[in-house]
Design a protein around this motif. Structure first.
Motif, PDB file in Angstrom:
ATOM      1  N   SER A  88     -63.491  -5.869 -96.897  1.00  0.00           N
ATOM      2  CA  SER A  88     -64.821  -6.491 -96.939  1.00  0.00           C
ATOM      3  C   SER A  88     -64.802  -7.709 -97.848  1.00  0.00           C
ATOM      4  O   SER A  88     -65.482  -8.700 -97.581  1.00  0.00           O
ATOM      5  N   ARG A  91     -65.890 -11.532 -96.786  1.00  0.00           N
ATOM      6  CA  ARG A  91     -66.844 -12.338 -97.544  1.00  0.00           C
ATOM      7  C   ARG A  91     -66.237 -13.664 -97.964  1.00  0.00           C
ATOM      8  O   ARG A  91     -66.874 -14.700 -97.873  1.00  0.00           O
ATOM      9  N   LYS A 144     -66.100 -16.054 -95.006  1.00  0.00           N
ATOM     10  CA  LYS A 144     -67.409 -16.624 -94.698  1.00  0.00           C
ATOM     11  C   LYS A 144     -67.793 -17.674 -95.729  1.00  0.00           C
ATOM     12  O   LYS A 144     -68.355 -18.708 -95.399  1.00  0.00           O
ATOM     13  N   SER A 145     -67.487 -17.405 -96.989  1.00  0.00           N
ATOM     14  CA  SER A 145     -67.782 -18.352 -98.060  1.00  0.00           C
ATOM     15  C   SER A 145     -67.011 -19.648 -97.857  1.00  0.00           C
ATOM     16  O   SER A 145     -67.551 -20.748 -98.048  1.00  0.00           O
TER      17      SER A 145
END
Length: 175
Positions: A156, A160, A163-164
């Motif tokens: 996960s 993240r 995506k960042s």
């Protein structure tokens, strides 16, 4: 098994074909253990490796079908294993848990692909790793949960950070 388990645990979502190979290997090993009285250890390993290689091949060639198969087999195995570890005497009904988990996996993979793949690959990796350790069934169940949690956290975090990085790149392109 330890190396494959670690790769699936850490990179399962990113390297989809590794997850499918791990699930295929786990299904093959489970099938071999069910047929154990009539199989030699070498033949059991050959079945597990064969299904692992077949899974990796299918993941690359026939992705849409393989994705559904991963959801079904992964969650089916997850639910059956959880029942086996937590509910004593459920061995006669493991097929029902497997079937129920498989249907749940098909539904989840259709709606939340990334998270379903993370859960399935983290569980598969944790199971493969824990099977290499010399533990009692209770210790193995606990080790699967701990290793599973580590895999969830790691994957996960990867999702993240990816995506960042995408958002950062979009901002830089606009500027």
């Amino acid at each position: 098994m330890l190396i494959l388990g670690g790769a699936v645990l850490i990179y399962g979502r990113r390297l989809f074909w590794v997850s499918v190979a791990g699930i295929g290997f786990l299904m093959g090993a489970t099938l071999a253990s069910i047929l154990q009285p009539s199989l030699t250890p070498g033949l059991g390993l050959a079945i597990a490796l064969g299904l692992g290689i077949l899974g990796a091949f299918l993941a690359v060639v026939v992705q849409k079908i393989t994705i559904k198969l991963v959801g079904f087999l992964g969650f089916g195995y997850l639910l059956a294993a959880c029942a086996q570890y937590t509910i004593p005497g459920q061995f006669d009904y493991l097929w029902a848990y497997f079937l129920g988990g498989g249907v749940l996996g098909l539904i989840l993979i259709a709606f939340i692909f990334d998270w379903t793949l993370i859960i399935v690959s983290a569980f598969t990796g944790a199971t493969l790793i824990s099977q290499t350790l010399d533990l009692t069934p209770q210790q193995r169940g606990l080790s699967v949960l701990i290793i599973f949690a580590i895999g969830l956290i790691f994957q996960s975090g990867q999702m993240r950070s990816k995506k960042s990085n995408r958002k950062k790149l979009k901002r830089e392109l606009k500027a």
